[in-house]
Design a protein around this motif. Sequence first.
Motif, PDB file in Angstrom:
ATOM      1  N   GLY A   1       6.604 -18.062   7.963  1.00  0.00           N
ATOM      2  CA  GLY A   1       7.250 -16.796   8.270  1.00  0.00           C
ATOM      3  C   GLY A   1       6.464 -15.616   7.752  1.00  0.00           C
ATOM      4  N   SER A   2       6.930 -14.445   8.119  1.00  0.00           N
ATOM      5  CA  SER A   2       6.316 -13.202   7.647  1.00  0.00           C
ATOM      6  C   SER A   2       7.391 -12.126   7.563  1.00  0.00           C
ATOM      7  N   ALA A   3       7.152 -11.147   6.728  1.00  0.00           N
ATOM      8  CA  ALA A   3       8.080 -10.033   6.563  1.00  0.00           C
ATOM      9  C   ALA A   3       7.278  -8.763   6.299  1.00  0.00           C
ATOM     10  N   SER A   4       7.845  -7.643   6.700  1.00  0.00           N
ATOM     11  CA  SER A   4       7.165  -6.364   6.478  1.00  0.00           C
ATOM     12  C   SER A   4       8.203  -5.268   6.313  1.00  0.00           C
ATOM     13  N   SER A   5       7.803  -4.232   5.597  1.00  0.00           N
ATOM     14  CA  SER A   5       8.678  -3.093   5.377  1.00  0.00           C
ATOM     15  C   SER A   5       7.845  -1.820   5.400  1.00  0.00           C
ATOM     16  N   ARG A   6       8.393  -0.770   5.997  1.00  0.00           N
ATOM     17  CA  ARG A   6       7.718   0.537   6.042  1.00  0.00           C
ATOM     18  C   ARG A   6       8.712   1.608   5.599  1.00  0.00           C
ATOM     19  N   ASP A   7       8.303   2.398   4.602  1.00  0.00           N
ATOM     20  CA  ASP A   7       9.151   3.462   4.068  1.00  0.00           C
ATOM     21  C   ASP A   7       8.426   4.799   4.186  1.00  0.00           C
ATOM     22  N   ASN A   8       9.146   5.804   4.662  1.00  0.00           N
ATOM     23  CA  ASN A   8       8.623   7.164   4.735  1.00  0.00           C
ATOM     24  C   ASN A   8       9.542   8.106   3.968  1.00  0.00           C
ATOM     25  N   LEU A   9       8.951   9.058   3.277  1.00  0.00           N
ATOM     26  CA  LEU A   9       9.706  10.040   2.508  1.00  0.00           C
ATOM     27  C   LEU A   9       9.108  11.416   2.713  1.00  0.00           C
TER      28      LEU A   9
ATOM     29  N   ILE B   1       0.868  -1.183   0.000  1.00  0.00           N
ATOM     30  CA  ILE B   1       0.000   0.000   0.000  1.00  0.00           C
ATOM     31  C   ILE B   1       0.901   1.228   0.000  1.00  0.00           C
ATOM     32  N   ARG B   2       0.649   2.120  -0.935  1.00  0.00           N
ATOM     33  CA  ARG B   2       1.425   3.348  -1.016  1.00  0.00           C
ATOM     34  C   ARG B   2       0.489   4.549  -1.003  1.00  0.00           C
ATOM     35  N   SER B   3       0.800   5.508  -0.173  1.00  0.00           N
ATOM     36  CA  SER B   3       0.024   6.746  -0.109  1.00  0.00           C
ATOM     37  C   SER B   3       0.990   7.927  -0.193  1.00  0.00           C
TER      38      SER B   3
ATOM     39  N   HIS C   1      17.510  34.608 -22.350  1.00  0.00           N
ATOM     40  CA  HIS C   1      18.075  33.850 -21.243  1.00  0.00           C
ATOM     41  C   HIS C   1      16.946  33.206 -20.421  1.00  0.00           C
ATOM     42  N   ASN C   2      17.178  31.973 -20.021  1.00  0.00           N
ATOM     43  CA  ASN C   2      16.224  31.269 -19.158  1.00  0.00           C
ATOM     44  C   ASN C   2      17.006  30.622 -18.016  1.00  0.00           C
ATOM     45  N   VAL C   3      16.604  30.925 -16.785  1.00  0.00           N
ATOM     46  CA  VAL C   3      17.319  30.446 -15.606  1.00  0.00           C
ATOM     47  C   VAL C   3      16.330  29.769 -14.661  1.00  0.00           C
ATOM     48  N   THR C   4      16.730  28.612 -14.121  1.00  0.00           N
ATOM     49  CA  THR C   4      15.948  27.907 -13.105  1.00  0.00           C
ATOM     50  C   THR C   4      16.883  27.485 -11.985  1.00  0.00           C
ATOM     51  N   GLY C   5      16.492  27.779 -10.765  1.00  0.00           N
ATOM     52  CA  GLY C   5      17.265  27.378  -9.594  1.00  0.00           C
ATOM     53  C   GLY C   5      16.398  26.616  -8.610  1.00  0.00           C
ATOM     54  N   LEU C   6      16.965  25.601  -7.981  1.00  0.00           N
ATOM     55  CA  LEU C   6      16.201  24.779  -7.037  1.00  0.00           C
ATOM     56  C   LEU C   6      17.087  24.385  -5.867  1.00  0.00           C
ATOM     57  N   VAL C   7      16.544  24.479  -4.656  1.00  0.00           N
ATOM     58  CA  VAL C   7      17.203  23.957  -3.458  1.00  0.00           C
ATOM     59  C   VAL C   7      16.215  23.050  -2.743  1.00  0.00           C
ATOM     60  N   GLY C   8      16.727  22.062  -2.018  1.00  0.00           N
ATOM     61  CA  GLY C   8      15.813  21.136  -1.384  1.00  0.00           C
ATOM     62  C   GLY C   8      16.427  20.346  -0.243  1.00  0.00           C
ATOM     63  N   TYR C   9      15.546  19.650   0.456  1.00  0.00           N
ATOM     64  CA  TYR C   9      15.904  18.772   1.577  1.00  0.00           C
ATOM     65  C   TYR C   9      15.053  17.511   1.464  1.00  0.00           C
ATOM     66  N   SER C  10      15.668  16.354   1.686  1.00  0.00           N
ATOM     67  CA  SER C  10      14.906  15.109   1.652  1.00  0.00           C
ATOM     68  C   SER C  10      15.255  14.258   2.864  1.00  0.00           C
ATOM     69  N   TYR C  11      14.245  13.528   3.321  1.00  0.00           N
ATOM     70  CA  TYR C  11      14.400  12.628   4.469  1.00  0.00           C
ATOM     71  C   TYR C  11      13.703  11.316   4.138  1.00  0.00           C
ATOM     72  N   GLN C  12      14.422  10.201   4.307  1.00  0.00           N
ATOM     73  CA  GLN C  12      13.842   8.881   4.098  1.00  0.00           C
ATOM     74  C   GLN C  12      14.212   7.974   5.267  1.00  0.00           C
ATOM     75  N   ASP C  13      13.263   7.166   5.697  1.00  0.00           N
ATOM     76  CA  ASP C  13      13.590   6.130   6.673  1.00  0.00           C
ATOM     77  C   ASP C  13      12.891   4.835   6.270  1.00  0.00           C
ATOM     78  N   ASN C  14      13.493   3.736   6.676  1.00  0.00           N
ATOM     79  CA  ASN C  14      12.984   2.407   6.350  1.00  0.00           C
ATOM     80  C   ASN C  14      13.115   1.508   7.562  1.00  0.00           C
ATOM     81  N   VAL C  15      12.073   0.720   7.814  1.00  0.00           N
ATOM     82  CA  VAL C  15      12.099  -0.303   8.859  1.00  0.00           C
ATOM     83  C   VAL C  15      11.715  -1.626   8.208  1.00  0.00           C
TER      84      VAL C  15
END
Length: 312
Positions: free
Chosen positions: A55-63, A3-5, A77-91
């Motif tokens: 057996g059983s297995a499970s995984s949870r990912d957050n972004l 399931i992905r949301s 002239h055409n200019v584009t600038g982008l800055v960002g931050y990303s956080y991911q965790d997995n269990v």
Amino acid sequence: RQIRSFGSVTLTPIKQFFIKALVSHTTWNQTRGYSESKKHISTIRDNRNGYAAKGSASSRDNLIELTAQYKETFGLHNVTGLVGYSYQDNVYEDEYMINWDFPSDQYTYNNMGAGSALKRGEATMNAEKEKSKLIGFFARANYSYDNRYLATVSIRHEGSSKFGANHKWGFFPSASAAWIISNEEFMKKQKIFSTLKLRAGYGVTGNQDAISPLNSLQVLSPNGISSYNNQSVVTYAVASNANPDLKWETKYTFDIGLDFTMFNGRLRGTMDYFHSTTKDLLYTYNVSVPPFTYPTLLANMGEMVNKGFEFS
């Protein structure tokens, strides 16, 4: 079952400025079972009198990803600038049990406790859980002039919990440029090339997929059963050495290429020369005991070069 949301929100406080927040959550679950009857060739060969595993297995990912982008056009002239931050965790979690010597084949793998191997202390049970995090700060700038000259510069600073305490962070820059020759004035009268584009790029990337979250740590695993005060006690031993200097595998790539379309799109092709050097490749090698407590060590010690031409 998976399931992905996900969801995102974009704000535009001014016309050329975009602020975006993206959130994603993915869950994955698996249940598995396997059994062999008393007459199965494997149970007869191993004298197990019926065998079952479950057996059983499970995984949870957050972004979570936050970006701010600015676009501006002035004249040619055409200019584009982008800055960002990303956080991911997995269990990730995994459990399984194995038992044999069952009184009946009817149980298959749905009555694991009925096997006599468990009562004799011969059956196997295992459970494990792993956690990891990946954090990144990044920036990118794009520039184009008259749709003829293009340039991109980007940087990424990433940290992964998988690596040793001394080297969790890596810095990965890249740059590329392109010349759309077919848009030049001197190409307007020719009829052979519909598009002709020359490009070159250099970039550094890091790989953290080759290791598990526990590879930089000293791990203990059960290695037998001993008697203590007339009771059976599971004993543990070192199963891997700690390596606080475990770090990113890093790839340095240079590429120069030509893209073309000829005869009103009837023929398309690319030509590329590439040179790629991967440093700090992971390798498990033998070490002496002592000073180490386990006879092998995972470390960064390899280098590999790939180079050549590609045509399509």
